[in-house]
Design a protein around this motif. Structure first.
Motif, PDB file in Angstrom:
ATOM      1  N   TRP A  43       0.813  -1.220   0.000  1.00 45.42           N
ATOM      2  CA  TRP A  43       0.000   0.000   0.000  1.00 45.42           C
ATOM      3  C   TRP A  43       0.843   1.265   0.000  1.00 45.42           C
ATOM      4  O   TRP A  43       0.349   2.335   0.370  1.00 45.42           O
ATOM      5  CB  TRP A  43      -0.925  -0.015   1.218  1.00 45.42           C
ATOM      6  N   GLU A  44       2.108   1.194  -0.426  1.00 44.61           N
ATOM      7  CA  GLU A  44       2.934   2.384  -0.454  1.00 44.61           C
ATOM      8  C   GLU A  44       2.357   3.450  -1.384  1.00 44.61           C
ATOM      9  O   GLU A  44       2.310   4.644  -1.029  1.00 44.61           O
ATOM     10  CB  GLU A  44       4.358   2.043  -0.896  1.00 44.61           C
ATOM     11  N   LEU A  45       1.919   3.043  -2.575  1.00 49.83           N
ATOM     12  CA  LEU A  45       1.369   4.017  -3.522  1.00 49.83           C
ATOM     13  C   LEU A  45       0.092   4.652  -2.986  1.00 49.83           C
ATOM     14  O   LEU A  45      -0.111   5.864  -3.113  1.00 49.83           O
ATOM     15  CB  LEU A  45       1.097   3.333  -4.867  1.00 49.83           C
ATOM     16  N   ASN A  46      -0.758   3.839  -2.387  1.00 50.00           N
ATOM     17  CA  ASN A  46      -2.019   4.365  -1.866  1.00 50.00           C
ATOM     18  C   ASN A  46      -1.773   5.336  -0.704  1.00 50.00           C
ATOM     19  O   ASN A  46      -2.364   6.423  -0.644  1.00 50.00           O
ATOM     20  CB  ASN A  46      -2.907   3.208  -1.424  1.00 50.00           C
ATOM     21  N   ILE A  47      -0.886   4.946   0.232  1.00 49.86           N
ATOM     22  CA  ILE A  47      -0.597   5.816   1.374  1.00 49.86           C
ATOM     23  C   ILE A  47       0.113   7.082   0.922  1.00 49.86           C
ATOM     24  O   ILE A  47      -0.135   8.171   1.447  1.00 49.86           O
ATOM     25  CB  ILE A  47       0.230   5.046   2.416  1.00 49.86           C
ATOM     26  N   GLY A  48       0.986   6.969  -0.068  1.00 52.61           N
ATOM     27  CA  GLY A  48       1.640   8.163  -0.601  1.00 52.61           C
ATOM     28  C   GLY A  48       0.648   9.138  -1.205  1.00 52.61           C
ATOM     29  O   GLY A  48       0.767  10.355  -1.035  1.00 52.61           O
ATOM     30  N   SER A  49      -0.346   8.602  -1.919  1.00 56.11           N
ATOM     31  CA  SER A  49      -1.380   9.459  -2.497  1.00 56.11           C
ATOM     32  C   SER A  49      -2.223  10.119  -1.409  1.00 56.11           C
ATOM     33  O   SER A  49      -2.538  11.314  -1.488  1.00 56.11           O
ATOM     34  CB  SER A  49      -2.271   8.632  -3.426  1.00 56.11           C
ATOM     35  N   ILE A  50      -2.578   9.355  -0.368  1.00 51.21           N
ATOM     36  CA  ILE A  50      -3.361   9.915   0.740  1.00 51.21           C
ATOM     37  C   ILE A  50      -2.565  10.994   1.466  1.00 51.21           C
ATOM     38  O   ILE A  50      -3.090  12.067   1.801  1.00 51.21           O
ATOM     39  CB  ILE A  50      -3.767   8.790   1.707  1.00 51.21           C
ATOM     40  N   THR A  51      -1.278  10.732   1.698  1.00 53.41           N
ATOM     41  CA  THR A  51      -0.432  11.696   2.393  1.00 53.41           C
ATOM     42  C   THR A  51      -0.325  13.005   1.623  1.00 53.41           C
ATOM     43  O   THR A  51      -0.412  14.101   2.197  1.00 53.41           O
ATOM     44  CB  THR A  51       0.969  11.098   2.604  1.00 53.41           C
ATOM     45  N   LYS A  52      -0.164  12.904   0.324  1.00 47.91           N
ATOM     46  CA  LYS A  52      -0.055  14.109  -0.495  1.00 47.91           C
ATOM     47  C   LYS A  52      -1.338  14.934  -0.439  1.00 47.91           C
ATOM     48  O   LYS A  52      -1.295  16.168  -0.306  1.00 47.91           O
ATOM     49  CB  LYS A  52       0.271  13.708  -1.931  1.00 47.91           C
ATOM     50  N   LYS A  53      -2.487  14.273  -0.542  1.00 46.28           N
ATOM     51  CA  LYS A  53      -3.751  14.999  -0.480  1.00 46.28           C
ATOM     52  C   LYS A  53      -3.964  15.644   0.884  1.00 46.28           C
ATOM     53  O   LYS A  53      -4.449  16.780   0.980  1.00 46.28           O
ATOM     54  CB  LYS A  53      -4.904  14.047  -0.796  1.00 46.28           C
ATOM     55  N   ALA A  54      -3.608  14.919   1.964  1.00 46.90           N
ATOM     56  CA  ALA A  54      -3.791  15.471   3.302  1.00 46.90           C
ATOM     57  C   ALA A  54      -2.913  16.700   3.518  1.00 46.90           C
ATOM     58  O   ALA A  54      -3.340  17.690   4.112  1.00 46.90           O
ATOM     59  CB  ALA A  54      -3.478  14.403   4.349  1.00 46.90           C
ATOM     60  N   GLN A  55      -1.667  16.660   3.027  1.00 44.04           N
ATOM     61  CA  GLN A  55      -0.776  17.806   3.166  1.00 44.04           C
ATOM     62  C   GLN A  55      -1.300  19.027   2.421  1.00 44.04           C
ATOM     63  O   GLN A  55      -1.167  20.161   2.887  1.00 44.04           O
ATOM     64  CB  GLN A  55       0.624  17.441   2.676  1.00 44.04           C
ATOM     65  N   GLN A  56      -1.892  18.790   1.256  1.00 45.17           N
ATOM     66  CA  GLN A  56      -2.458  19.903   0.502  1.00 45.17           C
ATOM     67  C   GLN A  56      -3.617  20.559   1.254  1.00 45.17           C
ATOM     68  O   GLN A  56      -3.749  21.790   1.274  1.00 45.17           O
ATOM     69  CB  GLN A  56      -2.927  19.414  -0.875  1.00 45.17           C
ATOM     70  N   ARG A  57      -4.431  19.756   1.909  1.00 46.86           N
ATOM     71  CA  ARG A  57      -5.572  20.303   2.650  1.00 46.86           C
ATOM     72  C   ARG A  57      -5.157  20.946   3.974  1.00 46.86           C
ATOM     73  O   ARG A  57      -5.842  21.837   4.471  1.00 46.86           O
ATOM     74  CB  ARG A  57      -6.609  19.199   2.873  1.00 46.86           C
ATOM     75  N   MET A  58      -4.059  20.490   4.546  1.00 49.09           N
ATOM     76  CA  MET A  58      -3.554  21.127   5.756  1.00 49.09           C
ATOM     77  C   MET A  58      -3.133  22.567   5.496  1.00 49.09           C
ATOM     78  O   MET A  58      -3.136  23.416   6.408  1.00 49.09           O
ATOM     79  CB  MET A  58      -2.371  20.329   6.313  1.00 49.09           C
TER      80      MET A  58
END
Length: 344
Positions: free
Chosen positions: A256-271
């Motif tokens: 799930w590295e790709l999935n978690i990386g995508s989630i992390t990127k989206k969360a950082q943008q919203r922060m």
């Protein structure tokens, strides 16, 4: 044995009259020996030639440069050559693309289990006109397997009878030999036996788009054989290593590295927007609501699926993406009770 071509004329009703289409040619192999074939006889074994042997990266170049190869493959897969001189020189881009598209319906493959890495790369081949004329049957009368003659190097396919055949009987083989899963058999037989879904779509004016369909094979065997290409509506389906499904990225290795990386990127943008709201001194309750709706919803997307299999590094990365900005209330950096990450 003898290769026989049958012409099947198709008719389509419309406007009160029958419209005749071009005949569809179907080949089959028949036994011509008067005494028939006995499975117990040692002589009931035959060698079938390979018309074309290649590796994927060099297939197009061979079709373009080998004299006579493109016309023969075009005739074998049912494509017509266009343009003057195309039959002699094979210079026909339209037919070349058609052969590259249709050849997967006739392709077979094998690979060596020993030798350097380049020698163990999968080898693809097309049987000659006789071998390609053998039709599929769930109860085959013959069986076939590739045979590599080590001293000389050429490869053939060995054909032998599984049961006694009389003169005029058809010789058939199982295109999915060795596959016992009914669903996998149906998928592999799609090029020759349309699935009810394909038939239903064609009958109800719907079209399946093979360009928007992908195949992802999950196989953890150490020496797994390359799977046969999946053909949908006469078009090969692209094989991918990862695919986004319902917002989650699924990888071929089920990591799930790709999935978690995508989630992390989206969360950082919203922060970023959360930090901007902090500058306007919004009440803490409104900021918590913003965090829950905009940031936490991204972090907790499909969390019950990917979190148990996530590595410690991925979990730390996910937590860091939702860390509170300096000066924010500690309550904002924690997910709500309905979705809590272990370790918070």
């Amino acid at each position: 044995m003898h290769l026989e071509e049958e012409e099947e004329e198709e008719e389509e009703e419309g406007g009160g009259h029958a419209e005749r289409k071009s005949p569809a040619v179907r080949c089959k192999v028949l036994v011509t020996r008067e005494a028939g074939l006995q499975a117990s006889e040692p002589t009931s074994v035959y060698l079938v030639d390979h018309a074309w042997t290649y590796r994927v990266r060099g297939a197009r170049q061979q079709l373009e440069e080998t004299p006579g190869l493109l016309p023969r493959m075009a005739a074998l897969v049912g494509a017509e050559l266009h343009g003057e001189g195309a039959e002699l020189h094979g210079e026909d881009p339209e037919t070349l693309e058609l052969v590259m598209q249709r050849m997967w319906k006739y392709n077979q493959t094998y690979k060596l289990s020993q030798g350097p890495p380049e020698a163990r790369e999968p080898v693809w081949y097309l049987l000659d006109e006789f071998g390609s004329g053998l039709q599929h049957s769930d109860r085959p009368s013959c069986s076939m397997a590739p045979f590599l003659y080590a001293p000389g190097g050429p490869a053939y396919s060995v054909l032998w009878a599984l049961e006694d055949l009389q003169e005029g009987d058809e010789a058939t083989r199982d295109y999915t030999y060795g596959e016992t899963d009914p669903l996998v058999r149906r998928c592999r037989l799609l090029p020759w036996i349309p699935d009810p879904l394909v038939t239903w779509c064609s009958q109800n004016n719907l079209e399946l788009n093979a360009l928007k369909t992908v195949e992802m094979v999950v196989d953890f065997r150490r020496n797994a054989a390359p799977p046969a290409p999946l053909i949908l509506c006469d078009s090969p389906v692209d094989a991918v290593e990862s695919y986004r499904f319902l917002g989650s990225i699924i990888s071929q290795d089920l990591k799930w590295e790709l999935n978690i990386g995508s989630i992390t990127k989206k969360a950082q943008q919203r922060m970023f927007f959360l930090r901007q709201l902090r500058k306007f001194n919004l009440p803490g309750r409104m900021m918590v609501q913003f965090y829950t709706a905009i940031v936490e919803s991204i972090i907790c997307s499909s969390i019950t699926v990917w979190h148990p299999a996530a590595t410690a590094k991925d979990k730390c990365s996910c937590r860091a993406s939702s860390a509170r900005p300096r000066g924010l209330s500690a309550a904002i950096c924690l997910p709500s009770r309905s979705c809590s990450l272990p370790g918070h």
